[in-house]
Scaffold this active site. Structure first.
Site, PDB file in Angstrom:
ATOM      1  N   ASN A 114      -4.404  51.353  41.237  1.00 53.40           N
ATOM      2  CA  ASN A 114      -3.159  50.514  41.051  1.00 53.40           C
ATOM      3  C   ASN A 114      -2.632  50.965  39.658  1.00 53.40           C
ATOM      4  O   ASN A 114      -1.239  51.074  39.678  1.00 53.40           O
ATOM      5  CB  ASN A 114      -2.978  48.942  40.908  1.00 53.40           C
ATOM      6  CG  ASN A 114      -3.700  48.506  42.561  1.00 53.40           C
ATOM      7  OD1 ASN A 114      -3.532  49.247  43.244  1.00 53.40           O
ATOM      8  ND2 ASN A 114      -3.941  47.085  42.557  1.00 53.40           N
ATOM      9  N   GLU A 144     -20.772  53.929  41.000  1.00 56.61           N
ATOM     10  CA  GLU A 144     -20.234  52.360  41.187  1.00 56.61           C
ATOM     11  C   GLU A 144     -21.054  51.674  40.389  1.00 56.61           C
ATOM     12  O   GLU A 144     -22.568  51.737  40.245  1.00 56.61           O
ATOM     13  CB  GLU A 144     -20.277  51.855  42.629  1.00 56.61           C
ATOM     14  CG  GLU A 144     -20.093  50.516  42.662  1.00 56.61           C
ATOM     15  CD  GLU A 144     -18.909  49.888  42.023  1.00 56.61           C
ATOM     16  OE1 GLU A 144     -18.894  48.887  41.264  1.00 56.61           O
ATOM     17  OE2 GLU A 144     -17.672  50.441  42.346  1.00 56.61           O
ATOM     18  N   MET A 167     -12.613  45.850  44.655  1.00 61.27           N
ATOM     19  CA  MET A 167     -11.788  45.108  45.458  1.00 61.27           C
ATOM     20  C   MET A 167     -11.449  45.109  46.576  1.00 61.27           C
ATOM     21  O   MET A 167     -11.057  44.218  47.373  1.00 61.27           O
ATOM     22  CB  MET A 167     -10.611  44.945  44.378  1.00 61.27           C
ATOM     23  CG  MET A 167     -10.605  44.320  43.000  1.00 61.27           C
ATOM     24  SD  MET A 167     -11.152  42.490  43.250  1.00 61.27           S
ATOM     25  CE  MET A 167      -9.920  41.764  43.591  1.00 61.27           C
ATOM     26  N   HIS A 179      -3.013  42.580  40.798  1.00 61.25           N
ATOM     27  CA  HIS A 179      -2.429  43.702  41.131  1.00 61.25           C
ATOM     28  C   HIS A 179      -2.040  44.303  39.818  1.00 61.25           C
ATOM     29  O   HIS A 179      -1.038  44.442  39.370  1.00 61.25           O
ATOM     30  CB  HIS A 179      -0.945  43.397  41.903  1.00 61.25           C
ATOM     31  CG  HIS A 179      -1.539  42.958  43.257  1.00 61.25           C
ATOM     32  ND1 HIS A 179      -0.674  42.147  44.254  1.00 61.25           N
ATOM     33  CD2 HIS A 179      -2.558  42.859  44.083  1.00 61.25           C
ATOM     34  CE1 HIS A 179      -0.966  41.933  45.263  1.00 61.25           C
ATOM     35  NE2 HIS A 179      -2.247  42.169  45.203  1.00 61.25           N
ATOM     36  N   THR A 228      -1.574  47.964  47.191  1.00 60.83           N
ATOM     37  CA  THR A 228      -2.814  48.833  47.803  1.00 60.83           C
ATOM     38  C   THR A 228      -2.243  49.961  48.738  1.00 60.83           C
ATOM     39  O   THR A 228      -2.848  51.115  48.671  1.00 60.83           O
ATOM     40  CB  THR A 228      -3.643  48.006  48.479  1.00 60.83           C
ATOM     41  OG1 THR A 228      -3.897  46.934  47.578  1.00 60.83           O
ATOM     42  CG2 THR A 228      -4.943  48.934  48.821  1.00 60.83           C
TER      43      THR A 228
END
Length: 505
Positions: free
Chosen positions: A469, A38, A128, A435, A481
Site C-alpha cells: 500500500n 517472512e 495482512m 490502509h 488492496t
C-alpha cells in the site's frame, strides 16, 4: 569478481504484494529461484489461508500467532463496543483487532498532532492478507495513479481482480437491493457515480463462502515453480547495497539467531506500508521522501437499527448478499458503505445468529496529503524485532477538518434513510483503517517527492523494488488492496522480462 547470486529474486514480506511478485515471476519464469522471507510464523491451515475460512479453533490460534510482540495475548478488549452477534473480525473495528499489534502503544504527540494511535500490523505467513475484509473497489478519478496510462492501469486492475478472485456481490433483490435503491435515490446525481455494491475478494465453494487470503494469490506456486521457497520467522535486517546496486539481504533466523547474507539478482521489499520504509532506512537507503506523505484515510463508522423495510428477506445465496457502495468521486471525495450485517458477505460467513436489525453505515474520506505526515525511524532505539523504532507524525489540515464534518453529515443522512443511529457518529481512531499509504510512494520523476518510479524501482539503487500500500501516491478514500496488487503485478512483469520470461497472460 561479482559473487554468483543465491537466488534470482528475494522478496521481503509474504502479504498480498509479495505474493503477487512471487506468483507473477514464478508463472512467467518457472525455473526462477525465488526466496520469500517472512518475519512471522507459519499458521494453521494451508499457507496463506484466510482466517475467515478456518474452523473457529484454528482461526483463534492463527490470530494469536500473528500478534508479533503480543503473540498469545487474548484480545478480549478488542470486542468492546461491538454489537452482539457481529463478526469480531469485521474491518470497521476502531481498536486493535485480534491478530494484530500496535505500532506504538504509547505514542508521544507534538503540539497540533493527532497521531495514528490505532496503527496496527500483523506478523505471520500471508501478512495482512489472511485477516483483511476483502473490499476491492476500483480507484476512481483522482485516486488513480496519474503516472500510469489509463489503459495500462485498467489492464493491471483486471489482472488483480482475477488473482484475488473478486466477486461482484449484490443485486436489486431482497434487503441489499432495497438498501441500494434507497442510497441511489439520495446519493446519485450530476458528476456523481452510480451507487452499486462493494466487489469483494470471496467466492462460493458449494454452499460455503470463502474469502481470498494470500494463498489465493500464490495458488500452486510450489508445484509450478520448484525454485520457490518461503522462509517463515526470518527477519530481513537490511538490504545489501554495493556501489548503488542491491545485491541481496542480511537475514536473521529468529528461531536460532543465525544471521546470513543471501545474494540475489533482484530484491523486492513488501513488508507493509510502515515496515517497508523501515527496512530501507535500516539499509541506508534513504531518499528524501522515505516515510513521508503518510496517508491513512479518514474513517467514520456507526451502527444503526434498521427500519422494517430493510429487515428479513433472503439472507443466503449470492443474490441475497450485498454491501452497498457509494463510490468516491472528485465532486465528493468520500466513499460510503451501507449494509445489513445479516445480509452481508461478512455476516453470512460469521456463523451463528445475527440480529437482522443490525446495520452499519461507514464513510471514508480522502486525507489531505502533506509531507509532514510521516513515519520516522530512530538511529539509536529499536523495536521488538531489533529494527529502528518507529514514530508517527500525523496531523489534520483545515481541509481534513472540513472532510470530517462532511462525513458526519453524511453519516447522519445515510442512517436516517434506513433506520435510527445507535450512537453519534465519531471519527475512528487514527490508524484504524489499516490502509497506510504513501510511505514509499511512486512518482514519474526523481524529484525528491517519491521513493520509486512507476515500475516500483527505488530511485538511485539498481535492482531494488518495493511493493504494498505504501507505493500508492494519491489521496484515496477507497480500499487500496486491489490497486496494490495491480501495481505489484505490473512491476513483477518487468522483473520477469529481465529474467527472460514471458510475463504477459
Amino acid at each position: 569478481m561479482t559473487a554468483t547470486p543465491d537466488v534470482d529474486v528475494l522478496i521481503v514480506g509474504s502479504g498480498p504484494a509479495g505474493a503477487t511478485y512471487a506468483r507473477t515471476i514464478g508463472d512467467a519464469v518457472p525455473g526462477a529461484r525465488i526466496l520469500m522471507a517472512e518475519v512471522g510464523p507459519r499458521l494453521p491451515g494451508r499457507r496463506g489461508e484466510h482466517t475467515h475460512n478456518l474452523p473457529r479453533a484454528e482461526r483463534r490460534a492463527a490470530e494469536l500467532l500473528t500478534q508479533g510482540p503480543d503473540a498469545g495475548i487474548e484480545r478480549a478488549t478488542a470486542l468492546a463496543g461491538i454489537a452482539e452477534g457481529a463478526d469480531p473480525s469485521m474491518e470497521f473495528r476502531q481498536v486493535v483487532l485480534p491478530g494484530l499489534f500496535f505500532v506504538d502503544p504509547r505514542p508521544v504527540l507534538a503540539d497540533g498532532e493527532v497521531g495514528l494511535p490505532a496503527a496496527s500490523m500483523a506478523s505471520g505467513v500471508g501478512g495482512m492478507g489472511v485477516h483483511w475484509a476483502g473490499g476491492c473497489p476500483r480507484p476512481r478519478q483522482s485516486e488513480r495513479v496519474p503516472c500510469i496510462a489509463t489503459g495500462e492501469l485498467d489492464a493491471a486492475l483486471d489482472h488483480a481482480e482475477a488473482l484475488l478472485g473478486v466477486t461482484a456481490f449484490g443485486s436489486d433483490q431482497g434487503v441489499a437491493g432495497a438498501l441500494r435503491k434507497r442510497m441511489a435515490e439520495a446519493f446519485e446525481g450530476p458528476g456523481l457515480p452510480p451507487v452499486g455494491f462493494m466487489p469483494i475478494a470471496a467466492r462460493w465453494d458449494g454452499a460455503e463462502l470463502r474469502f481470498s487470503g494470500t494463498g489465493a494469490i500464490l495458488g500452486d506456486l510450489e508445484e509450478t515453480a520448484p525454485g520457490f521457497e518461503l522462509r517463515a520467522e526470518t527477519l530481513a535486517r537490511r538490504v545489501v547495497v554495493e556501489d548503488g546496486v542491491a545485491t541481496g539481504a542480511e537475514l536473521e533466523d529468529r528461531r536460532t539467531g543465525e544471521v546470513s547474507v543471501v545474494r540475489a539478482r533482484h530484491v523486492v521489499v513488501c513488508a507493509d506500508g510502515l515496515r517497508t520504509p523501515q527496512v530501507l532506512f535500516a539499509s541506508g537507503v534513504r531518499p528524501p521522501a522515505l516515510g513521508r506523505y503518510l496517508n491513512d484515510h479518514l474513517q467514520m463508522v456507526s451502527f444503526v437499527r434498521l427500519d422494517d423495510a430493510f429487515v428479513g428477506g433472503e439472507a443466503a445465496g449470492i443474490e441475497g448478499l450485498g454491501y452497498v457502495l457509494i463510490p468516491f468521486s472528485d465532486d465528493r471525495p468520500i466513499q460510503g458503505g451501507v449494509m445489513s450485517i445479516a445480509n452481508s458477505p461478512y455476516g453470512f460467513g460469521a456463523g451463528g445468529r445475527i440480529d437482522d436489525r443490525l446495520g452499519v453505515v461507514s464513510w471514508y474520506g480522502a486525507k489531505d496529503l502533506q509531507r509532514s505526515d510521516a513515519v520516522e525511524f530512530s538511529e539509536t532505539e529499536t523495536d521488538h524485532y531489533g529494527m529502528p523504532r518507529m514514530s508517527i507524525r500525523y496531523s489534520h489540515t483545515a481541509r481534513d477538518l472540513e472532510t470530517i464534518e462532511a462525513m458526519r453529515g453524511l453519516s447522519h443522512r445515510s442512517a436516517e434513510l434506513v433506520g435510527t443511529l445507535a450512537e453519534e457518529p465519531a471519527l475512528a481512531a487514527g490508524g484504524a483503517s489499516l490502509h497506510y499509504q504513501g510511505t514509499v510512494r511512486m512518482g514519474a520523476t526523481d524529484d525528491g517527492r517519491s521513493v520509486c518510479d512507476p515500475d516500483l524501482k527505488v530511485w538511485g539503487v539498481r535492482n531494488l523494488y518495493v511493493g504494498g500500500n505504501g507505493v500508492i501516491p494519491t489521496a484515496t478514500a477507497s480500499n487500496p488492496t486491489l490497486t496494490t496488487v495491480a501495481l505489484a503485478w505490473r512491476a513483477a512483469t518487468r522483473i520477469a522480462a529481465e529474467l527472460g520470461g514471458d510475463p504477459r497472460p
